[in-house]
Design an enzyme around this catalytic site. Sequence first.
Site, PDB file in Angstrom:
ATOM      1  CB  ALA A   1      20.136  21.394  39.202  1.00  0.00           C
TER       2      ALA A   1
ATOM      3  NE  ARG B   1      16.370  22.212  41.772  1.00  0.00           N
ATOM      4  CZ  ARG B   1      16.666  22.941  40.700  1.00  0.00           C
ATOM      5  NH1 ARG B   1      17.747  23.701  40.709  1.00  0.00           N
ATOM      6  NH2 ARG B   1      15.896  22.888  39.627  1.00  0.00           N
ATOM      7  CE1 TYR B   2      15.708  18.153  41.804  1.00  0.00           C
ATOM      8  CE2 TYR B   2      16.851  19.134  39.936  1.00  0.00           C
ATOM      9  CZ  TYR B   2      15.729  19.028  40.733  1.00  0.00           C
ATOM     10  OH  TYR B   2      14.626  19.790  40.462  1.00  0.00           O
ATOM     11  CB  THR B   3      24.331  15.793  42.045  1.00  0.00           C
ATOM     12  OG1 THR B   3      24.721  17.173  42.195  1.00  0.00           O
ATOM     13  CG2 THR B   3      23.735  15.592  40.665  1.00  0.00           C
TER      14      THR B   3
END
Length: 801
Positions: A133, A135-137
């Site tokens: 997602a 928000r993690y990358t």
Amino acid sequence: MAKRTPRNDDPTLPGPDAGGATSRVPLHEAASVRYLNYALSVITSRALPDVRDGLKPVQRRILYAMWTEGPRPDQKPRKCATVCGSVMGKYHPHGDSAIYDALVRMAQPWVMRLPLVEGHGNFGSMDGDPPAAYRYTECRLDPAAAGLLEDLSSRTVAYRPNYDGSKEEPVVLPARLPALLINGSQGIAVGMATSIPPHNPAEVGKALLKLLKNPEATVAQLTGPGGILAPDFPTGGTLVTPQAEIKEIYKNGGGSLKLRGSVHHRYAATGGRGEKVLTIHEVPYGVNKSTLVEQIAEIVLNRKMALLADVRDLSTEEVRVDLVMKKDADEAKVLAYLHKNTSLEVNVQVNLTCLVPTENPEVAAPLPRADLKTILWHFLHFRHRVVTRRLQNELEKLLGRLHILDGFALIFDALDEILRIIRASDGKADAAEKIQRRFDGLDAEQTDAILELKLYRLARLEIHLVEEERGEKRARADEVEALLADDDGDTGSGRWGIVRNEIEEILDTYGKKHPRGPRRTKLGDVGEEAGYSEEDFIVAEDCHIVVTADGWIKRQKEVKDPSTTRLREGDRVLAAVAGSTRATLGLFSSAGTCYTVRMIDVPASTGHGEPIQKLFKLRDGERIVAAVSFDPRLLPAESLEGADGAEPAFTGFAATDDGHALRFGLSAFAEVSTRSGRRYARPAKGAAVVAFGVVDREVQALLAVSRRCRAKVVKPAKVPFLSGPGKGNMLLKLVDDALLGVKLSRGDRDLLTYETSRGATDTVSTVKYEATETGGRGVEVKKNGTIVRIVPEPVEAPPSW
């Protein structure tokens, strides 16, 4: 209650007239106009790339947002959620998933020949794994993206308002890289699509230089050695399309390329003995590696190819799929089989459709199937316009700066007087007025610059620096003016010379020394595939096939009692046949079509099996009425062929519910068919095949029974033998009636069992009536009531060898 006026926001459609009345619009006209607007929007604003920068709008907006707001290549990576939010809020008012998907694709090195985004974190894999997602990358621009964006500061391209008018966005990026060919593009619009494969950057640069040197060069001259050899896919592989066909594709703007994964041979020592191994180290472009491994694993598990023993996916960051073969295996035959039956070889479609600029630079129009020269020509002229606007912008800034420096030069000999005037003034406006009265050559802009001049610039050394800057700016302005005044008749000088130098920089940057520079896709010759028969790869084993009345099919090792096999509720066994895994199975349908499949390809199952629709394309309402094993032990090949035009020993028999019947040869149906099958009969409109059987010399009579209790016995030879699919002849003449079934009699007293409308079950013997000619109404077998259905006979266990 006031009458509600229909809403009509489309200015292209008729609306309320001057008197306030609402005009009526035919539905087909409104739908046509609105659909046309939608189609044009999809074509120009969503699906097709622009020939100038090679980008779709969503890609262009992502790169522009990252360039203007960060993160640039020299900055710290930033969360992808931040980038996606900025793009969605300011430039691309669509779903965040569409923006993130486009961003991820631009960061995947197995998709882009030159990735434009540098991704940090999980950005998916060649196995089809989805990215994490957003928000993690994290991400930032790749240095290659700078070649598309660095001229933006010079206002070299047109801008337009964003979707809400609060900001501006570029219509196209001032790309120095021909990204359309380097990275390719895929898109489906309305009524058209694009499929442009990636190419080698250095080869594209060489082709541009060729065209620049010789504007009359043909597509053939721009391809081949010294130009574009062929597409160069980031995943490598081997192109086996002949060079002549590749040139035709570039000339016509479309075609198909044949691409194979790269394989090398080796021997591996395992468990104290050597293994013969084929290693796949490059998969074709666009192929999901895990899907390819699954396809090969299915072949191994179903024992469709005896030469292949195992498949192992040992990939890390590098692709490595080991295919373990038998010791006596022929590598060429194994590869030939895999090329035909798996994604190790694919056809890559090429469609050079893109958007090209019109007279208005803010508007682009689709150009279906542009040839290679047209794409290169548009890019070169776009670069020429960018260079021209860059020089114009530079000249404007130079002249503005020179104007200020000329003002400085005018007052350098009167600095003391200037200082006295300023000290005696009552503010900036008063000082400016007095200075302009004293020095006639100064204007308001120059005067304002003098008043803003820092005191240290009045030093003698600084004055010399100003004079030096003035001379440099004047020399550069003269140079730029000369470039702009040049009519560019010579493509080797002037602004064209600048375009050429920039292309040569691309060659220097992305040459063989660059990690992404060398060609990855090898060029090979399709040559001749190793000769093989697919049956040779199938392990010969006996098996049984079960077909049900509801259209389910399964393969089992053995079926001792068909009545005990596992079925869905309400279903029954229609046929149970035996044969070798190398033999074929014919499924004859009610629509007069035979579907033939190898028995090894029938899904093995101990449960209900699989729907026949998974194997073939059955029409609506079509059902299977019989199954025949073409195993040579049951139907010898010589018995299916007639000698010297004579009828074969075994023929197929079919009867339709409108009373027609025919016989036909079976040899043509013993070969594997396509999913659409082959015709064996052509029933009349509304009719369907209700009876099928294989007729041999042991079949003595055919007993036909209708719904209105009419019956007829005929000899098989009386039914016409047709050389091709047809309607057949009248077997039983029917009046407000329908044929329910036909019993093939091989004995003295075969019985046909039926159920009447009164709920009774009765039988009729095949020897009760004399055999007659075909046609006629037959005899009445029951005085009262009608026959509801023919009771299916119990299915016998198939033979076991």
